[in-house]
Write a protein that holds these residues in place. Structure first.
Motif, PDB file in Angstrom:
ATOM      1  N   THR A 169       0.851  -1.187   0.000  1.00 11.71           N
ATOM      2  CA  THR A 169       0.000   0.000   0.000  1.00 11.71           C
ATOM      3  C   THR A 169       0.887   1.238   0.000  1.00 11.71           C
ATOM      4  OG1 THR A 169      -1.679  -1.171   1.280  1.00 11.71           O
ATOM      5  CG2 THR A 169      -1.801   1.231   1.266  1.00 11.71           C
ATOM      6  N   THR A 170       0.641   2.160  -0.914  1.00  9.55           N
ATOM      7  CA  THR A 170       1.414   3.395  -0.983  1.00  9.55           C
ATOM      8  C   THR A 170       0.775   4.440  -0.082  1.00  9.55           C
ATOM      9  OG1 THR A 170       2.122   2.910  -3.230  1.00  9.55           O
ATOM     10  CG2 THR A 170       2.272   5.210  -2.519  1.00  9.55           C
ATOM     11  N   LEU A 171       1.587   5.015   0.798  1.00 10.32           N
ATOM     12  CA  LEU A 171       1.132   6.058   1.711  1.00 10.32           C
ATOM     13  C   LEU A 171       1.453   7.452   1.178  1.00 10.32           C
ATOM     14  CD1 LEU A 171       2.413   4.450   5.023  1.00 10.32           C
ATOM     15  CD2 LEU A 171       0.032   4.593   4.261  1.00 10.32           C
ATOM     16  N   ILE A 172       2.630   7.581   0.574  1.00  6.98           N
ATOM     17  CA  ILE A 172       3.096   8.880   0.073  1.00  6.98           C
ATOM     18  C   ILE A 172       3.786   8.652  -1.260  1.00  6.98           C
ATOM     19  CG2 ILE A 172       4.686  10.802   0.463  1.00  6.98           C
ATOM     20  CD1 ILE A 172       4.475  10.046   3.499  1.00  6.98           C
ATOM     21  N   ARG A 173       3.461   9.495  -2.211  1.00  8.58           N
ATOM     22  CA  ARG A 173       4.173   9.480  -3.485  1.00  8.58           C
ATOM     23  C   ARG A 173       4.205  10.917  -3.979  1.00  8.58           C
ATOM     24  NH1 ARG A 173       4.782   5.209  -7.188  1.00  8.58           N
ATOM     25  NH2 ARG A 173       3.043   4.179  -6.164  1.00  8.58           N
ATOM     26  N   ASP A 174       5.401  11.473  -4.012  1.00  4.88           N
ATOM     27  CA  ASP A 174       5.561  12.817  -4.567  1.00  4.88           C
ATOM     28  C   ASP A 174       6.902  12.885  -5.288  1.00  4.88           C
ATOM     29  OD1 ASP A 174       7.613  13.428  -2.700  1.00  4.88           O
ATOM     30  OD2 ASP A 174       6.242  14.459  -1.352  1.00  4.88           O
ATOM     31  N   GLN A 175       7.319  14.056  -5.654  1.00  4.81           N
ATOM     32  CA  GLN A 175       8.541  14.194  -6.450  1.00  4.81           C
ATOM     33  C   GLN A 175       9.806  13.848  -5.675  1.00  4.81           C
ATOM     34  OE1 GLN A 175       8.613  18.228  -7.741  1.00  4.81           O
ATOM     35  NE2 GLN A 175       9.054  19.071  -5.715  1.00  4.81           N
ATOM     36  N   HIS A 176       9.739  13.838  -4.330  1.00  2.80           N
ATOM     37  CA  HIS A 176      10.936  13.586  -3.527  1.00  2.80           C
ATOM     38  C   HIS A 176      11.016  12.182  -2.937  1.00  2.80           C
ATOM     39  CE1 HIS A 176      11.883  17.789  -3.843  1.00  2.80           C
ATOM     40  NE2 HIS A 176      10.709  18.111  -3.344  1.00  2.80           N
ATOM     41  N   ILE A 182       4.194  -8.407   6.739  1.00  2.00           N
ATOM     42  CA  ILE A 182       4.800  -9.710   6.527  1.00  2.00           C
ATOM     43  C   ILE A 182       5.163 -10.317   7.881  1.00  2.00           C
ATOM     44  CG2 ILE A 182       6.726 -10.971   5.483  1.00  2.00           C
ATOM     45  CD1 ILE A 182       6.945  -8.583   3.478  1.00  2.00           C
ATOM     46  N   ASN A 183       4.589 -11.460   8.195  1.00  2.00           N
ATOM     47  CA  ASN A 183       4.916 -12.211   9.401  1.00  2.00           C
ATOM     48  C   ASN A 183       4.793 -11.366  10.676  1.00  2.00           C
ATOM     49  OD1 ASN A 183       5.607 -14.567  10.756  1.00  2.00           O
ATOM     50  ND2 ASN A 183       7.804 -14.276  10.485  1.00  2.00           N
ATOM     51  N   GLY A 184       3.804 -10.486  10.720  1.00  2.00           N
ATOM     52  CA  GLY A 184       3.581  -9.647  11.896  1.00  2.00           C
ATOM     53  C   GLY A 184       4.338  -8.329  11.883  1.00  2.00           C
ATOM     54  N   TRP A 185       5.162  -8.120  10.873  1.00  2.00           N
ATOM     55  CA  TRP A 185       5.947  -6.885  10.733  1.00  2.00           C
ATOM     56  C   TRP A 185       5.318  -5.978   9.685  1.00  2.00           C
ATOM     57  CZ3 TRP A 185       9.897  -5.875  13.948  1.00  2.00           C
ATOM     58  CH2 TRP A 185      10.488  -6.945  14.626  1.00  2.00           C
ATOM     59  N   THR A 186       5.274  -4.697   9.948  1.00  2.00           N
ATOM     60  CA  THR A 186       4.892  -3.705   8.952  1.00  2.00           C
ATOM     61  C   THR A 186       6.180  -3.242   8.292  1.00  2.00           C
ATOM     62  OG1 THR A 186       2.991  -3.009  10.258  1.00  2.00           O
ATOM     63  CG2 THR A 186       3.767  -1.482   8.557  1.00  2.00           C
ATOM     64  N   VAL A 187       6.382  -3.652   7.053  1.00  2.00           N
ATOM     65  CA  VAL A 187       7.598  -3.306   6.325  1.00  2.00           C
ATOM     66  C   VAL A 187       7.349  -1.981   5.614  1.00  2.00           C
ATOM     67  CG1 VAL A 187       9.258  -4.019   4.578  1.00  2.00           C
ATOM     68  CG2 VAL A 187       8.158  -5.741   6.047  1.00  2.00           C
ATOM     69  N   LEU A 188       7.988  -0.930   6.116  1.00  2.00           N
ATOM     70  CA  LEU A 188       7.832   0.417   5.579  1.00  2.00           C
ATOM     71  C   LEU A 188       8.977   0.676   4.608  1.00  2.00           C
ATOM     72  CD1 LEU A 188       5.965   2.920   6.032  1.00  2.00           C
ATOM     73  CD2 LEU A 188       7.785   3.789   7.504  1.00  2.00           C
ATOM     74  N   GLU A 189       8.648   0.658   3.318  1.00  2.00           N
ATOM     75  CA  GLU A 189       9.656   0.854   2.281  1.00  2.00           C
ATOM     76  C   GLU A 189       9.732   2.334   1.926  1.00  2.00           C
ATOM     77  OE1 GLU A 189       9.364   0.112  -2.264  1.00  2.00           O
ATOM     78  OE2 GLU A 189      10.048  -1.772  -1.344  1.00  2.00           O
ATOM     79  N   VAL A 245       4.355   7.049   9.609  1.00  3.51           N
ATOM     80  CA  VAL A 245       4.471   6.139  10.746  1.00  3.51           C
ATOM     81  C   VAL A 245       3.373   6.415  11.765  1.00  3.51           C
ATOM     82  CG1 VAL A 245       5.932   5.437  12.694  1.00  3.51           C
ATOM     83  CG2 VAL A 245       6.935   5.704  10.411  1.00  3.51           C
ATOM     84  N   ALA A 246       3.093   7.687  12.025  1.00  2.00           N
ATOM     85  CA  ALA A 246       2.024   8.033  12.973  1.00  2.00           C
ATOM     86  C   ALA A 246       0.678   7.479  12.513  1.00  2.00           C
ATOM     87  CB  ALA A 246       1.951   9.546  13.146  1.00  2.00           C
ATOM     88  N   ARG A 247       0.404   7.576  11.222  1.00  4.10           N
ATOM     89  CA  ARG A 247      -0.848   7.020  10.677  1.00  4.10           C
ATOM     90  C   ARG A 247      -0.930   5.518  10.877  1.00  4.10           C
ATOM     91  NH1 ARG A 247      -1.143   9.263   4.743  1.00  4.10           N
ATOM     92  NH2 ARG A 247      -1.992   7.177   4.447  1.00  4.10           N
ATOM     93  N   LEU A 248       0.170   4.850  10.626  1.00  4.64           N
ATOM     94  CA  LEU A 248       0.191   3.400  10.792  1.00  4.64           C
ATOM     95  C   LEU A 248       0.043   3.005  12.262  1.00  4.64           C
ATOM     96  CD1 LEU A 248       2.926   2.517   8.179  1.00  4.64           C
ATOM     97  CD2 LEU A 248       0.503   1.922   8.052  1.00  4.64           C
ATOM     98  N   LEU A 249       0.683   3.740  13.151  1.00  5.97           N
ATOM     99  CA  LEU A 249       0.519   3.473  14.585  1.00  5.97           C
ATOM    100  C   LEU A 249      -0.929   3.682  15.006  1.00  5.97           C
ATOM    101  CD1 LEU A 249       3.789   5.071  15.974  1.00  5.97           C
ATOM    102  CD2 LEU A 249       3.124   2.666  16.196  1.00  5.97           C
ATOM    103  N   ASP A 250      -1.563   4.726  14.488  1.00  6.51           N
ATOM    104  CA  ASP A 250      -2.978   4.980  14.791  1.00  6.51           C
ATOM    105  C   ASP A 250      -3.875   3.841  14.302  1.00  6.51           C
ATOM    106  OD1 ASP A 250      -2.372   7.377  16.006  1.00  6.51           O
ATOM    107  OD2 ASP A 250      -2.973   8.617  14.288  1.00  6.51           O
ATOM    108  N   GLN A 251      -3.436   3.164  13.247  1.00  6.70           N
ATOM    109  CA  GLN A 251      -4.203   2.035  12.695  1.00  6.70           C
ATOM    110  C   GLN A 251      -3.899   0.719  13.409  1.00  6.70           C
ATOM    111  OE1 GLN A 251      -3.343   1.937   8.484  1.00  6.70           O
ATOM    112  NE2 GLN A 251      -4.055   4.036   8.182  1.00  6.70           N
ATOM    113  N   GLY A 252      -3.007   0.759  14.392  1.00  5.33           N
ATOM    114  CA  GLY A 252      -2.714  -0.436  15.174  1.00  5.33           C
ATOM    115  C   GLY A 252      -1.437  -1.176  14.836  1.00  5.33           C
ATOM    116  N   HIS A 253      -0.683  -0.690  13.868  1.00  2.85           N
ATOM    117  CA  HIS A 253       0.600  -1.317  13.539  1.00  2.85           C
ATOM    118  C   HIS A 253       1.582  -1.022  14.670  1.00  2.85           C
ATOM    119  CE1 HIS A 253      -0.446  -2.140   9.273  1.00  2.85           C
ATOM    120  NE2 HIS A 253      -1.259  -1.117   9.474  1.00  2.85           N
ATOM    121  N   ARG A 254       2.382  -2.008  15.075  1.00  4.17           N
ATOM    122  CA  ARG A 254       3.300  -1.826  16.194  1.00  4.17           C
ATOM    123  C   ARG A 254       4.734  -2.238  15.882  1.00  4.17           C
ATOM    124  NH1 ARG A 254      -0.069   0.894  17.258  1.00  4.17           N
ATOM    125  NH2 ARG A 254      -1.555   0.898  18.950  1.00  4.17           N
ATOM    126  N   HIS A 255       4.892  -3.199  15.031  1.00  5.13           N
ATOM    127  CA  HIS A 255       6.217  -3.773  14.782  1.00  5.13           C
ATOM    128  C   HIS A 255       6.640  -3.434  13.358  1.00  5.13           C
ATOM    129  CE1 HIS A 255       5.797  -5.786  18.581  1.00  5.13           C
ATOM    130  NE2 HIS A 255       4.599  -6.188  18.192  1.00  5.13           N
TER     131      HIS A 255
END
Length: 134
Positions: A3-10, A18-25, A42-52
């Motif tokens: 899932t893409t969270l941010i896409r801009d020119q920079h 994956i396996n309980g981990w949120t892999v933030l690329e 990261v704050a958005r993902l934490l608000d959604q319940g992601h922890r690891h």
């Protein structure tokens, strides 16, 4: 499914679970132009319940002191939620920034996201961050 969270020119920031981990690329430089977007993601993902988290730096050509500050800030937020953080694909230049910042020993570094996610997260996560227990 990535899932893409941010896409801009920079920068592009996306994640997958994956396996309980949120892999933030992160794809792009981690610096003064992009630090706020990464923190927000990261704050958005934490608000959604992601922890690891696995912070995937495989596509980061440059990380400066502001980027290091960003990693520390998101680590603090993850720790408050009793989560975990691993870092993948640090280049020699990125490791040098961590070393000069005195944080080389404070993080777990892995060669790939696959290696970092091979075992599910443990419950102690960042309990002893920024260093090992005495």
């Amino acid at each position: 499914m990535r899932t893409t969270l941010i896409r801009d020119q920079h920068i592009t920031v996306s994640y997958d679970v994956i396996n309980g981990w949120t892999v933030l690329e992160i794809d792009g430089e981690v610096d003064i132009r992009t630090h706020a977007e990464i923190r927000t993601a990261v704050a958005r993902l934490l608000d959604q319940g992601h922890r690891h988290f696995v912070l995937d730096l495989c596509f980061v050509p440059f990380l400066d002191s502001m980027g290091l500050s960003t990693v520390v800030a998101i680590t603090k937020h993850i720790r408050k939620q009793e989560g975990s953080l691993r870092i993948t694909c640090p280049s020699a230049q990125i490791l040098k920034v961590f070393r000069h910042g005195g944080l080389r020993g404070a993080y777990e570094f892995y060669d790939s996201p696959q290696e970092a996610t091979s075992q599910p997260p443990s419950h102690d996560g960042l309990a002893y961050w920024p260093g090992p227990p005495d």
